[in-house]
Design a protein around this motif. Structure first.
Motif, PDB file in Angstrom:
ATOM      1  N   ASP A  74       0.844  -1.192   0.000  1.00 38.72           N
ATOM      2  CA  ASP A  74       0.000   0.000   0.000  1.00 38.72           C
ATOM      3  C   ASP A  74       0.879   1.241   0.000  1.00 38.72           C
ATOM      4  OD1 ASP A  74      -2.340   1.511   0.110  1.00 38.72           O
ATOM      5  OD2 ASP A  74      -2.299   1.617   2.300  1.00 38.72           O
ATOM      6  N   ALA A  75       0.406   2.289  -0.701  1.00 37.32           N
ATOM      7  CA  ALA A  75       1.094   3.581  -0.703  1.00 37.32           C
ATOM      8  C   ALA A  75       0.047   4.682  -0.645  1.00 37.32           C
ATOM      9  CB  ALA A  75       1.963   3.727  -1.953  1.00 37.32           C
ATOM     10  N   LYS A  76       0.366   5.783   0.019  1.00 40.55           N
ATOM     11  CA  LYS A  76      -0.606   6.874   0.164  1.00 40.55           C
ATOM     12  C   LYS A  76       0.123   8.165   0.521  1.00 40.55           C
ATOM     13  CE  LYS A  76      -1.481   5.379   4.926  1.00 40.55           C
ATOM     14  NZ  LYS A  76      -2.505   4.888   5.887  1.00 40.55           N
ATOM     15  N   GLY A  77      -0.650   9.247   0.566  1.00 42.04           N
ATOM     16  CA  GLY A  77      -0.083  10.542   0.940  1.00 42.04           C
ATOM     17  C   GLY A  77       0.815  11.147  -0.115  1.00 42.04           C
ATOM     18  N   TYR A  78       0.516  10.908  -1.401  1.00 39.55           N
ATOM     19  CA  TYR A  78       1.351  11.454  -2.477  1.00 39.55           C
ATOM     20  C   TYR A  78       1.292  12.985  -2.474  1.00 39.55           C
ATOM     21  CZ  TYR A  78       1.328   6.717  -4.405  1.00 39.55           C
ATOM     22  OH  TYR A  78       1.475   5.361  -4.587  1.00 39.55           O
ATOM     23  N   SER A  79       2.458  13.622  -2.645  1.00 39.32           N
ATOM     24  CA  SER A  79       2.504  15.084  -2.672  1.00 39.32           C
ATOM     25  C   SER A  79       3.738  15.571  -3.425  1.00 39.32           C
ATOM     26  CB  SER A  79       2.519  15.626  -1.241  1.00 39.32           C
ATOM     27  OG  SER A  79       2.568  17.039  -1.242  1.00 39.32           O
ATOM     28  N   PHE A  80       3.525  16.553  -4.330  1.00 39.14           N
ATOM     29  CA  PHE A  80       4.629  17.243  -5.000  1.00 39.14           C
ATOM     30  C   PHE A  80       4.975  18.512  -4.218  1.00 39.14           C
ATOM     31  CE2 PHE A  80       3.119  14.901  -8.755  1.00 39.14           C
ATOM     32  CZ  PHE A  80       4.312  14.569  -9.382  1.00 39.14           C
ATOM     33  N   ASP A  81       6.230  18.957  -4.311  1.00 42.57           N
ATOM     34  CA  ASP A  81       6.553  20.272  -3.774  1.00 42.57           C
ATOM     35  C   ASP A  81       6.075  21.338  -4.765  1.00 42.57           C
ATOM     36  OD1 ASP A  81       8.375  20.126  -5.830  1.00 42.57           O
ATOM     37  OD2 ASP A  81      10.127  20.585  -4.613  1.00 42.57           O
ATOM     38  N   GLU A  82       6.193  22.608  -4.405  1.00 40.71           N
ATOM     39  CA  GLU A  82       5.662  23.703  -5.226  1.00 40.71           C
ATOM     40  C   GLU A  82       6.273  23.734  -6.626  1.00 40.71           C
ATOM     41  OE1 GLU A  82       3.298  26.131  -4.767  1.00 40.71           O
ATOM     42  OE2 GLU A  82       2.673  24.983  -3.016  1.00 40.71           O
ATOM     43  N   GLU A  83       7.562  23.403  -6.733  1.00 39.31           N
ATOM     44  CA  GLU A  83       8.233  23.456  -8.043  1.00 39.31           C
ATOM     45  C   GLU A  83       8.033  22.178  -8.859  1.00 39.31           C
ATOM     46  OE1 GLU A  83       9.820  24.215  -5.133  1.00 39.31           O
ATOM     47  OE2 GLU A  83       9.482  26.374  -5.435  1.00 39.31           O
ATOM     48  N   GLY A  84       7.485  21.139  -8.240  1.00 43.60           N
ATOM     49  CA  GLY A  84       7.280  19.881  -8.949  1.00 43.60           C
ATOM     50  C   GLY A  84       8.561  19.098  -9.158  1.00 43.60           C
ATOM     51  N   THR A  85       9.573  19.345  -8.325  1.00 42.88           N
ATOM     52  CA  THR A  85      10.856  18.651  -8.473  1.00 42.88           C
ATOM     53  C   THR A  85      11.058  17.544  -7.436  1.00 42.88           C
ATOM     54  OG1 THR A  85      11.953  20.321  -7.090  1.00 42.88           O
ATOM     55  CG2 THR A  85      11.942  20.699  -9.468  1.00 42.88           C
ATOM     56  N   GLN A  86      10.228  17.530  -6.399  1.00 39.86           N
ATOM     57  CA  GLN A  86      10.352  16.520  -5.363  1.00 39.86           C
ATOM     58  C   GLN A  86       8.981  15.912  -5.048  1.00 39.86           C
ATOM     59  OE1 GLN A  86      13.464  17.481  -2.148  1.00 39.86           O
ATOM     60  NE2 GLN A  86      12.693  19.505  -2.712  1.00 39.86           N
ATOM     61  N   ILE A  87       9.005  14.638  -4.663  1.00 38.40           N
ATOM     62  CA  ILE A  87       7.768  13.910  -4.352  1.00 38.40           C
ATOM     63  C   ILE A  87       7.933  13.258  -2.985  1.00 38.40           C
ATOM     64  CG2 ILE A  87       6.155  12.116  -5.111  1.00 38.40           C
ATOM     65  CD1 ILE A  87       7.729  12.310  -7.852  1.00 38.40           C
ATOM     66  N   SER A  88       6.860  13.235  -2.230  1.00 43.73           N
ATOM     67  CA  SER A  88       6.878  12.490  -0.968  1.00 43.73           C
ATOM     68  C   SER A  88       5.635  11.615  -0.878  1.00 43.73           C
ATOM     69  CB  SER A  88       6.931  13.448   0.229  1.00 43.73           C
ATOM     70  OG  SER A  88       5.743  14.202   0.315  1.00 43.73           O
ATOM     71  N   PHE A  89       5.766  10.463  -0.264  1.00 37.40           N
ATOM     72  CA  PHE A  89       4.647   9.587   0.030  1.00 37.40           C
ATOM     73  C   PHE A  89       5.118   8.516   1.003  1.00 37.40           C
ATOM     74  CE2 PHE A  89       6.770   7.739  -3.616  1.00 37.40           C
ATOM     75  CZ  PHE A  89       6.729   6.365  -3.419  1.00 37.40           C
ATOM     76  N   VAL A  90       4.191   7.815   1.594  1.00 36.05           N
ATOM     77  CA  VAL A  90       4.541   6.717   2.497  1.00 36.05           C
ATOM     78  C   VAL A  90       4.058   5.415   1.880  1.00 36.05           C
ATOM     79  CG1 VAL A  90       4.534   8.111   4.583  1.00 36.05           C
ATOM     80  CG2 VAL A  90       2.403   7.057   3.827  1.00 36.05           C
ATOM     81  N   ALA A  91       4.805   4.341   2.128  1.00 32.19           N
ATOM     82  CA  ALA A  91       4.460   3.055   1.530  1.00 32.19           C
ATOM     83  C   ALA A  91       4.755   1.913   2.487  1.00 32.19           C
ATOM     84  CB  ALA A  91       5.235   2.849   0.225  1.00 32.19           C
TER      85      ALA A  91
END
Length: 232
Positions: free
Chosen positions: A207-224
């Motif tokens: 399972d993975a969730k909490g997808y989020s881009f930073d303002e510039e769209g250069t970094q991604i975070s999520f938990v899995a």
């Protein structure tokens, strides 16, 4: 008298202030989506339209179309299963020439917050394949279509469960389901929309969730949850 009252909701204004969309809904029955040009008062009307959004350049309005009230009512009386209930459709409206494209059985759509080029929509499960595989454990993902609204070129991805644009509309993050038939595990990919370069970020997880881009769209975070074994 109260039963005849109508309400106005889901009011949306285009970025240039020229267009406004709003839904007029009765107490019971089918609502109507109106797209009005505030200077000329010309109106585009979509029966049962809802969840409307203008693109950044004000050229298109994207909306869902709900099934008719009567169709849904009959399905509920008939105690249809959730997958057998009437499904939404998608409407792509060119506000300049008033042309409307419609696509049936659409689960969701997304556009980038600060881009006018890209639209993505996800279909409901294919009922024919569903009936053919009634005794098998189904893959959860469905078909995703990605369209460039400036040139109408589009592509599609199968077995998608989640999808997200970054704010600038340069990247699309997709999560694809495991394909038990072909022994393919769940994965997360980042797609560069202008190069169509597909980069795999994660492969094989539960399972993975909490997808989020930073303002510039250069970094991604999520938990899995890395354990690829499904919990019963």
């Amino acid at each position: 008298v109260y039963d005849q009252w109508q309400s106005i909701k889901d009011v949306v204004l285009s970025n240039d202030g020229n267009w406004m969309s709003y839904t007029v809904a009765p107490q019971e029955g089918d609502a109507t989506l109106y797209i009005r040009h505030l200077k000329t008062n010309q109106i585009i009307q979509i029966e049962r339209g809802t969840q409307s959004r203008f693109t950044e350049n004000n050229a298109y309005l994207i909306a869902k179309i709900k099934p008719s009230f009567e169709e849904t009512r009959k399905a509920k009386i008939g105690k249809k299963k959730p997958e057998e209930m009437p499904k939404d459709s998608l409407a792509i409206v060119n506000v300049a020439n008033k042309s409307i494209e419609k696509f049936a059985r659409v689960k969701s759509f997304k556009i980038a917050e600060k881009s006018s080029e890209w639209l993505a929509w996800q279909y409901e499960k294919d009922e024919k394949k569903k009936s053919e595989n009634a005794d098998k454990k189904e893959d959860e993902g469905t078909l995703l279509v990605i369209r460039n609204l400036l040139n109408n070129k589009q592509d599609s991805l199968a077995l998608i469960t989640e999808y997200f644009f970054d704010k600038s509309g340069k990247h699309l993050l997709v999560e694809s389901a495991a394909n038990t038939k072909d022994s393919i595990k769940a994965s997360v990919h980042l797609i560069g929309l202008f190069s169509w370069k597909k980069q795999r970020i994660l492969y094989g997880f539960n399972d993975a969730k909490g997808y989020s881009f930073d303002e510039e769209g250069t970094q991604i975070s999520f938990v899995a949850e890395r354990d690829s074994v499904k919990k019963e």
